[in-house]
Design a protein around this motif. Structure first.
Motif, PDB file in Angstrom:
ATOM      1  N   PHE A 146     -15.784  22.490  11.520  1.00  0.00           N
ATOM      2  CA  PHE A 146     -14.847  23.608  11.586  1.00  0.00           C
ATOM      3  C   PHE A 146     -13.579  23.186  10.873  1.00  0.00           C
ATOM      4  O   PHE A 146     -12.956  22.193  11.222  1.00  0.00           O
ATOM      5  CB  PHE A 146     -14.557  23.962  13.044  1.00  0.00           C
ATOM      6  N   LYS A 190      -9.047  30.042   0.767  1.00  0.00           N
ATOM      7  CA  LYS A 190     -10.473  29.777   0.581  1.00  0.00           C
ATOM      8  C   LYS A 190     -10.643  28.640  -0.424  1.00  0.00           C
ATOM      9  O   LYS A 190     -10.131  28.716  -1.540  1.00  0.00           O
ATOM     10  CB  LYS A 190     -11.186  31.036   0.096  1.00  0.00           C
ATOM     11  N   SER A 235      -8.926  20.406  11.222  1.00  0.00           N
ATOM     12  CA  SER A 235     -10.379  20.413  11.342  1.00  0.00           C
ATOM     13  C   SER A 235     -10.800  19.710  12.628  1.00  0.00           C
ATOM     14  O   SER A 235      -9.958  19.212  13.363  1.00  0.00           O
ATOM     15  CB  SER A 235     -11.029  19.727  10.134  1.00  0.00           C
ATOM     16  N   TRP A 244      -7.657  30.262   5.827  1.00  0.00           N
ATOM     17  CA  TRP A 244      -9.081  30.539   5.748  1.00  0.00           C
ATOM     18  C   TRP A 244      -9.816  29.561   6.667  1.00  0.00           C
ATOM     19  O   TRP A 244      -9.491  28.386   6.693  1.00  0.00           O
ATOM     20  CB  TRP A 244      -9.548  30.348   4.313  1.00  0.00           C
ATOM     21  N   TYR A 245     -10.781  30.041   7.419  1.00  0.00           N
ATOM     22  CA  TYR A 245     -11.558  29.149   8.275  1.00  0.00           C
ATOM     23  C   TYR A 245     -13.028  29.259   7.925  1.00  0.00           C
ATOM     24  O   TYR A 245     -13.483  30.255   7.366  1.00  0.00           O
ATOM     25  CB  TYR A 245     -11.359  29.492   9.764  1.00  0.00           C
ATOM     26  N   ASP A 246     -13.770  28.192   8.213  1.00  0.00           N
ATOM     27  CA  ASP A 246     -15.219  28.248   8.116  1.00  0.00           C
ATOM     28  C   ASP A 246     -15.826  27.337   9.167  1.00  0.00           C
ATOM     29  O   ASP A 246     -15.256  26.313   9.519  1.00  0.00           O
ATOM     30  CB  ASP A 246     -15.735  27.904   6.714  1.00  0.00           C
ATOM     31  N   GLU A 299     -19.514  25.559  10.071  1.00  0.00           N
ATOM     32  CA  GLU A 299     -20.827  25.220   9.535  1.00  0.00           C
ATOM     33  C   GLU A 299     -21.623  24.433  10.573  1.00  0.00           C
ATOM     34  O   GLU A 299     -21.056  23.639  11.312  1.00  0.00           O
ATOM     35  CB  GLU A 299     -20.686  24.368   8.271  1.00  0.00           C
ATOM     36  N   GLN A 348     -23.816  27.742   6.807  1.00  0.00           N
ATOM     37  CA  GLN A 348     -22.536  28.391   7.115  1.00  0.00           C
ATOM     38  C   GLN A 348     -22.783  29.456   8.176  1.00  0.00           C
ATOM     39  O   GLN A 348     -23.648  30.313   8.023  1.00  0.00           O
ATOM     40  CB  GLN A 348     -21.930  29.013   5.867  1.00  0.00           C
ATOM     41  N   VAL A 358     -19.974  31.181  10.065  1.00  0.00           N
ATOM     42  CA  VAL A 358     -18.964  32.232  10.045  1.00  0.00           C
ATOM     43  C   VAL A 358     -17.772  31.734   9.233  1.00  0.00           C
ATOM     44  O   VAL A 358     -17.524  30.538   9.142  1.00  0.00           O
ATOM     45  CB  VAL A 358     -18.553  32.642  11.483  1.00  0.00           C
ATOM     46  N   TYR A 359     -17.041  32.679   8.636  1.00  0.00           N
ATOM     47  CA  TYR A 359     -15.856  32.331   7.854  1.00  0.00           C
ATOM     48  C   TYR A 359     -14.955  33.548   7.768  1.00  0.00           C
ATOM     49  O   TYR A 359     -15.388  34.678   8.046  1.00  0.00           O
ATOM     50  CB  TYR A 359     -16.238  31.862   6.445  1.00  0.00           C
TER      51      TYR A 359
END
Length: 91
Positions: free
Chosen positions: A11, A17, A24, A64-66, A68, A80, A82-83
């Motif tokens: 995370f 982006k 993190s 921006w978040y992602d 995985e 992946q 969600v983002y």
């Protein structure tokens, strides 16, 4: 639902982006590894926690978040989950 058995989570919050990491849950991103990501395999549930140190650091920032999922395979498979955009409001 996705089976979460044997996976770890990555995370990251970035300034945009693909941009610079702001925070993190990964030790490799130290000292920015201030977020907590956990899984409940039985409930197929992911929990992301922003401890107070994270909210203080990120207050007033937009980014921006992602999230995985990384398999435990010899050659890990990264999926992946969600983002999107995120804003941490100041109080």
């Amino acid at each position: 639902p996705v089976d979460l058995s044997g996976i770890t989570l990555r995370f990251r919050l970035r300034d945009k982006k693909g941009g610079k990491i702001l925070a993190s849950n990964l030790v490799a991103d130290s000292p920015l590894n201030i977020l907590v990501a956990s899984t409940d395999v039985a409930a197929n549930k992911i929990t992301i926690t922003f401890p107070s140190t994270a909210t203080e650091l990120l207050a007033g920032k937009t980014g921006w978040y992602d999230v995985e999922a990384v398999s435990a395979d010899a050659t890990p498979v990264v999926t992946q989950l969600v983002y999107g955009e995120v804003t941490v409001e100041k109080e």
